[in-house]
Write an enzyme that holds these catalytic residues in place. Sequence first.
Site, mmCIF file in Angstrom:
data_model
loop_
_atom_site.group_PDB
_atom_site.id
_atom_site.type_symbol
_atom_site.label_atom_id
_atom_site.label_comp_id
_atom_site.label_asym_id
_atom_site.label_seq_id
_atom_site.Cartn_x
_atom_site.Cartn_y
_atom_site.Cartn_z
ATOM 1 N N GLY A 15 23.757 -27.564 7.450
ATOM 2 C CA GLY A 15 24.290 -27.886 6.122
ATOM 3 C C GLY A 15 24.874 -26.640 5.485
ATOM 4 O O GLY A 15 24.262 -25.574 5.533
ATOM 5 N N VAL A 28 32.386 -9.238 8.031
ATOM 6 C CA VAL A 28 33.716 -8.802 8.495
ATOM 7 C C VAL A 28 34.010 -7.392 7.968
ATOM 8 O O VAL A 28 34.430 -6.508 8.723
ATOM 9 C CB VAL A 28 34.814 -9.818 8.055
ATOM 10 C CG1 VAL A 28 36.203 -9.262 8.309
ATOM 11 C CG2 VAL A 28 34.621 -11.143 8.784
ATOM 12 N N ARG A 76 26.503 -29.779 12.986
ATOM 13 C CA ARG A 76 25.169 -29.790 13.609
ATOM 14 C C ARG A 76 25.376 -30.205 15.059
ATOM 15 O O ARG A 76 26.140 -31.121 15.341
ATOM 16 C CB ARG A 76 24.251 -30.793 12.910
ATOM 17 C CG ARG A 76 24.004 -30.499 11.418
ATOM 18 C CD ARG A 76 22.911 -31.395 10.867
ATOM 19 N NE ARG A 76 22.943 -31.504 9.414
ATOM 20 C CZ ARG A 76 22.331 -30.664 8.576
ATOM 21 N NH1 ARG A 76 21.668 -29.633 9.044
ATOM 22 N NH2 ARG A 76 22.391 -30.854 7.274
ATOM 23 N N GLY A 106 20.193 -22.582 8.723
ATOM 24 C CA GLY A 106 18.770 -22.852 8.544
ATOM 25 C C GLY A 106 18.001 -22.757 9.849
ATOM 26 O O GLY A 106 18.445 -22.074 10.793
ATOM 27 N N ASP A 107 16.880 -23.452 9.925
ATOM 28 C CA ASP A 107 16.025 -23.267 11.112
ATOM 29 C C ASP A 107 16.675 -23.772 12.406
ATOM 30 O O ASP A 107 16.441 -23.208 13.478
ATOM 31 C CB ASP A 107 14.619 -23.850 10.897
ATOM 32 C CG ASP A 107 14.630 -25.292 10.460
ATOM 33 O OD1 ASP A 107 15.731 -25.855 10.304
ATOM 34 O OD2 ASP A 107 13.540 -25.861 10.277
ATOM 35 N N GLY A 108 17.523 -24.815 12.318
ATOM 36 C CA GLY A 108 18.239 -25.296 13.512
ATOM 37 C C GLY A 108 19.155 -24.195 14.038
ATOM 38 O O GLY A 108 19.269 -23.975 15.254
ATOM 39 N N THR A 129 21.020 -21.542 3.536
ATOM 40 C CA THR A 129 20.680 -22.942 3.265
ATOM 41 C C THR A 129 20.222 -23.068 1.821
ATOM 42 O O THR A 129 19.547 -22.174 1.307
ATOM 43 C CB THR A 129 19.570 -23.463 4.209
ATOM 44 O OG1 THR A 129 19.041 -24.701 3.672
ATOM 45 C CG2 THR A 129 18.394 -22.508 4.353
ATOM 46 N N ASP A 131 18.028 -25.037 0.855
ATOM 47 C CA ASP A 131 16.657 -25.565 0.815
ATOM 48 C C ASP A 131 15.572 -24.519 0.540
ATOM 49 O O ASP A 131 14.466 -24.872 0.168
ATOM 50 C CB ASP A 131 16.323 -26.258 2.152
ATOM 51 C CG ASP A 131 17.234 -27.443 2.423
ATOM 52 O OD1 ASP A 131 17.779 -27.988 1.447
ATOM 53 O OD2 ASP A 131 17.395 -27.816 3.592
ATOM 54 N N ASP A 133 13.899 -22.980 2.695
ATOM 55 C CA ASP A 133 12.777 -23.363 3.568
ATOM 56 C C ASP A 133 12.621 -22.447 4.781
ATOM 57 O O ASP A 133 12.032 -22.825 5.785
ATOM 58 C CB ASP A 133 12.928 -24.828 4.019
ATOM 59 C CG ASP A 133 14.214 -25.072 4.797
ATOM 60 O OD1 ASP A 133 15.079 -24.169 4.849
ATOM 61 O OD2 ASP A 133 14.367 -26.175 5.355
ATOM 62 N N ARG A 175 15.182 -30.894 1.692
ATOM 63 C CA ARG A 175 14.587 -31.424 2.931
ATOM 64 C C ARG A 175 13.090 -31.585 2.714
ATOM 65 O O ARG A 175 12.706 -32.390 1.875
ATOM 66 C CB ARG A 175 14.892 -30.495 4.108
ATOM 67 C CG ARG A 175 14.958 -31.231 5.428
ATOM 68 C CD ARG A 175 15.349 -30.300 6.540
ATOM 69 N NE ARG A 175 16.769 -30.026 6.559
ATOM 70 C CZ ARG A 175 17.637 -30.707 7.304
ATOM 71 N NH1 ARG A 175 17.236 -31.664 8.079
ATOM 72 N NH2 ARG A 175 18.910 -30.400 7.286
ATOM 73 N N GLY A 189 12.028 -27.803 -18.162
ATOM 74 C CA GLY A 189 10.873 -28.277 -18.933
ATOM 75 C C GLY A 189 10.473 -29.692 -18.552
ATOM 76 O O GLY A 189 10.168 -30.519 -19.423
ATOM 77 N N ILE A 254 26.212 -32.811 -4.179
ATOM 78 C CA ILE A 254 26.802 -31.962 -5.225
ATOM 79 C C ILE A 254 26.069 -30.610 -5.258
ATOM 80 O O ILE A 254 26.645 -29.569 -5.578
ATOM 81 C CB ILE A 254 26.740 -32.697 -6.584
ATOM 82 C CG1 ILE A 254 27.664 -32.034 -7.584
ATOM 83 C CG2 ILE A 254 25.338 -32.798 -7.143
ATOM 84 C CD1 ILE A 254 27.919 -32.877 -8.814
ATOM 85 N N GLN A 255 24.788 -30.629 -4.861
ATOM 86 C CA GLN A 255 23.969 -29.401 -4.874
ATOM 87 C C GLN A 255 24.417 -28.399 -3.807
ATOM 88 O O GLN A 255 24.025 -27.238 -3.828
ATOM 89 C CB GLN A 255 22.498 -29.745 -4.630
ATOM 90 C CG GLN A 255 21.879 -30.552 -5.736
ATOM 91 C CD GLN A 255 20.631 -31.297 -5.273
ATOM 92 O OE1 GLN A 255 19.525 -30.829 -5.477
ATOM 93 N NE2 GLN A 255 20.807 -32.449 -4.637
ATOM 94 N N ARG A 256 25.208 -28.847 -2.847
ATOM 95 C CA ARG A 256 25.640 -27.932 -1.778
ATOM 96 C C ARG A 256 26.979 -27.258 -2.096
ATOM 97 O O ARG A 256 27.419 -26.383 -1.339
ATOM 98 C CB ARG A 256 25.745 -28.705 -0.466
ATOM 99 C CG ARG A 256 24.408 -29.105 0.101
ATOM 100 C CD ARG A 256 24.260 -28.759 1.574
ATOM 101 N NE ARG A 256 25.286 -29.289 2.401
ATOM 102 C CZ ARG A 256 25.107 -30.258 3.310
ATOM 103 N NH1 ARG A 256 23.914 -30.796 3.471
ATOM 104 N NH2 ARG A 256 26.083 -30.662 4.065
#
Length: 322
Positions: A15, A28, A76, A106-108, A129, A131, A133, A175, A189, A254-256
């Site tokens: 992602g 670069v 992916r 990420g981990d992948g 990522t 996440d 995570d 995730r 809040g 949208i968060q990405r």
Amino acid sequence: MKKEIKKIAILTSGGDAPGMNATIRAIVRAGIHNGLEVYGVEEGYKGLVEGKIKLMNRDAVTNIINRGGTILGSARLPEFSQDEVAQIALDQLKSRDIDALIAIGGDGTYRGALKLTKMGLNCIGLPGTIDNDIASSEFTIGFDTAVNTAVEAIDKLRDTSNSHKRCSIVEVMGRYCGDIAYAAAVATGADLVITSETGYSLEEVIKTVKNCQNHKSRHVLIVITEHITDVRELAKQINEYTGFDSRATILGHIQRGGCPTPFDRVLASRLGNAAVEELLNGEGGKCMGVFNNKVVATPIEKALEMKKQMFKGYKDLTTIIS
Ligand code: F6P
């Protein structure tokens, strides 16, 4: 004896995350500064297998530090775990005399980098990522921007939720990691945060909403990580058990997107630069991260075994959030 490296490649995989472009730019620029040829691989490991590899110069990374997404494209490729598929990727690099690879994701992505490391290529993994995570770094590139996006959206939901005396349930990405939910909940809040770390109980949700009703609150805000429960169903259950009119909002991809925050741009620049330094020092099979604002290198194999800890700063705040 250390093998002198001359050519390195970069890819972005999994992602996408805001700040990936700033990372590419840093690699670069640091690479060229140190006399290396830097190659960009399009579409992650898939493009590597297909040989989509191009030389990058300084112009290729002009005007990208502030851009979301990844100019290299991402994909992916679960088949990369197969030896024969990874061998094709390795051959694509070897046929171009490319000595090392920096993989951002990420981990992948880290698993792909570990595989190539075991096949003899010097690889460095960078945590890209939203996440947060990746256990080998306190923060991942893109997390801060994603939290900002979530907070901006939740602030808007609060306005309408307050006008209509409603309960808003907001599902965020992450995730199986609750960091986006936790940070966004603290910053807005929220009345309740539900993540895989906190666990989920319908009784607790109902209790929280009833508490807010007792305090005559005009709105209730619940932030929840994806993959925990069906949030639309949860909204119906809250209506049914408490009579509080409820709506579910899934923030989704949208968060990405969006311009990376200065925090993510700086993190990306530091880690991109550190990855090049690591390769110049003859190191491979590592991934870079930050702890206590210091850049640290961890063997990829160990990083993949490490268990992600919930960010300590959030744990301290359980007194002001349910
Ligand atoms: O890993 C980033 C992420 O956005 C997760 O938060 C989410 O679960 C997943 O990717 C979504 O993946 P896709 O874009 O393939 O639907």
